[in-house]
Enzyme design. Structure first.
Site, mmCIF file in Angstrom:
data_model
loop_
_atom_site.group_PDB
_atom_site.id
_atom_site.type_symbol
_atom_site.label_atom_id
_atom_site.label_comp_id
_atom_site.label_asym_id
_atom_site.label_seq_id
_atom_site.Cartn_x
_atom_site.Cartn_y
_atom_site.Cartn_z
ATOM 1 N N ARG A 22 -20.111 -6.567 32.038
ATOM 2 C CA ARG A 22 -19.135 -5.565 31.617
ATOM 3 C C ARG A 22 -17.751 -5.960 32.148
ATOM 4 O O ARG A 22 -17.646 -6.514 33.251
ATOM 5 C CB ARG A 22 -19.539 -4.185 32.129
ATOM 6 C CG ARG A 22 -20.853 -3.676 31.523
ATOM 7 C CD ARG A 22 -21.289 -2.346 32.121
ATOM 8 N NE ARG A 22 -22.549 -1.904 31.544
ATOM 9 C CZ ARG A 22 -23.770 -2.215 32.032
ATOM 10 N NH1 ARG A 22 -23.852 -2.971 33.125
ATOM 11 N NH2 ARG A 22 -24.864 -1.793 31.433
ATOM 12 N N LYS B 86 -23.182 -0.119 36.512
ATOM 13 C CA LYS B 86 -23.316 1.132 35.767
ATOM 14 C C LYS B 86 -24.625 1.843 36.108
ATOM 15 O O LYS B 86 -24.668 3.070 36.237
ATOM 16 C CB LYS B 86 -23.242 0.845 34.270
ATOM 17 C CG LYS B 86 -23.313 2.073 33.383
ATOM 18 C CD LYS B 86 -23.183 1.685 31.924
ATOM 19 C CE LYS B 86 -23.265 2.903 31.015
ATOM 20 N NZ LYS B 86 -23.164 2.524 29.582
ATOM 21 N N HIS C 291 -15.337 -6.140 25.930
ATOM 22 C CA HIS C 291 -16.723 -5.665 26.002
ATOM 23 C C HIS C 291 -17.573 -6.299 24.904
ATOM 24 O O HIS C 291 -18.804 -6.396 25.027
ATOM 25 C CB HIS C 291 -16.748 -4.139 25.874
ATOM 26 C CG HIS C 291 -17.956 -3.499 26.466
ATOM 27 N ND1 HIS C 291 -19.192 -3.525 25.859
ATOM 28 C CD2 HIS C 291 -18.138 -2.812 27.619
ATOM 29 C CE1 HIS C 291 -20.077 -2.876 26.599
ATOM 30 N NE2 HIS C 291 -19.466 -2.451 27.675
ATOM 31 N N ARG D 236 -20.480 -8.975 25.218
ATOM 32 C CA ARG D 236 -21.859 -8.595 25.521
ATOM 33 C C ARG D 236 -22.702 -8.527 24.243
ATOM 34 O O ARG D 236 -23.799 -9.083 24.179
ATOM 35 C CB ARG D 236 -21.887 -7.245 26.251
ATOM 36 C CG ARG D 236 -21.324 -7.352 27.660
ATOM 37 C CD ARG D 236 -21.133 -6.003 28.333
ATOM 38 N NE ARG D 236 -22.329 -5.195 28.424
ATOM 39 C CZ ARG D 236 -23.329 -5.397 29.273
ATOM 40 N NH1 ARG D 236 -23.296 -6.433 30.112
ATOM 41 N NH2 ARG D 236 -24.368 -4.579 29.310
ATOM 42 N N HIS E 177 -29.113 -3.648 31.278
ATOM 43 C CA HIS E 177 -29.391 -2.366 30.651
ATOM 44 C C HIS E 177 -30.378 -1.588 31.503
ATOM 45 O O HIS E 177 -31.191 -2.164 32.217
ATOM 46 C CB HIS E 177 -29.928 -2.560 29.228
ATOM 47 C CG HIS E 177 -28.864 -2.953 28.257
ATOM 48 N ND1 HIS E 177 -29.123 -3.572 27.057
ATOM 49 C CD2 HIS E 177 -27.512 -2.819 28.310
ATOM 50 C CE1 HIS E 177 -27.993 -3.795 26.416
ATOM 51 N NE2 HIS E 177 -26.995 -3.343 27.158
ATOM 52 N N TYR F 187 -37.574 -2.412 42.027
ATOM 53 C CA TYR F 187 -38.143 -3.703 42.403
ATOM 54 C C TYR F 187 -37.833 -4.825 41.432
ATOM 55 O O TYR F 187 -38.167 -5.968 41.692
ATOM 56 C CB TYR F 187 -39.675 -3.577 42.506
ATOM 57 C CG TYR F 187 -40.103 -2.642 43.602
ATOM 58 C CD1 TYR F 187 -40.209 -3.075 44.924
ATOM 59 C CD2 TYR F 187 -40.372 -1.306 43.324
ATOM 60 C CE1 TYR F 187 -40.580 -2.211 45.941
ATOM 61 C CE2 TYR F 187 -40.751 -0.436 44.338
ATOM 62 C CZ TYR F 187 -40.847 -0.894 45.633
ATOM 63 O OH TYR F 187 -41.215 -0.022 46.633
#
Length: 203
Positions: free
Chosen positions: A44, A73, A136, A139, A162, A172
């Site tokens: 990002r 994010k 952006h 991406r 994501h 994890y």
């Protein structure tokens, strides 16, 4: 929640044209480096412009960038494997803005990152309006082509950072698919080099 679409280019011939335009960018060197890194790393824009030299390992067997959870994010640490092309760009920049502090400081203060409009303004300067390409958009450019190339969908999603819906698993899995992602990121950088070097209709 409505999906926000960011303008992007996905046609390989047009991507090659964009990469050559970026190579010819005549602005400041840190902005030029950020522009060159954006398609290679497809993080990002806010993650890129706030990068700190302390987060990078350029010398290890597997060069990588570890973005702290606080800046992500989804509030999870994110690992970005660095292709040799990305390492070369960072090594070019390090004598100017390193070895500590912000990788991409603003013009007015070394303690503050470049503004959020800098990369988009640079794209405008190269002739790409906001309806054609945004910072952006790198991406979705990468996501679209990597999926077309049949890379593992989960590896692509992890590299895009994501969100993982299963919160227990999310704690994890920041390293999930890391060997595959290292291979993918180097192959992606090599693919972009190929597009940059070709201008004919049969890319």
């Amino acid at each position: 929640r409505p999906t926000r679409h960011h303008a992007t280019i996905t046609d390989p011939k047009q991507v090659g044209e964009l990469l050559r335009a970026i190579d010819g960018y005549g602005g400041t060197f840190p902005v030029a480096c950020a522009l060159r890194l954006a398609p290679l790393l497809f993080v990002r824009p806010g993650e890129l412009r706030k990068a700190d030299w302390s987060e990078f390992d350029l010398d290890g067997a597997h060069p990588q960038w570890r973005i702290p959870a606080a800046r992500m994010k989804m509030r999870e640490q994110h690992i970005v494997p660095l292709a040799k092309q990305a390492v070369a760009i960072l090594r070019e920049l390090q004598p100017l803005t390193g070895p500590t502090g912000l990788v991409f400081p603003g013009l007015r203060s070394l303690a503050r990152p470049m503004s959020e409009n800098t990369l988009n303004a640079a794209l405008r300067r190269l002739g790409y309006d906001k309806e054609t390409m945004t910072a952006h958009g790198f991406r979705s450019l990468a996501s679209s082509i990597l999926n077309e190339q049949h890379w593992h969908k989960d590896a692509i999603e992890r590299q895009l950072a994501h969100g993982e819906r299963d919160k227990i698993r999310a704690a994890y899995n920041h390293a999930d698919y890391l060997p595959e992602r290292r291979k993918m990121m180097q192959a992606w950088a090599d693919y972009l080099d190929g597009l940059r070097g070709q201008s004919g209709p049969n890319v």
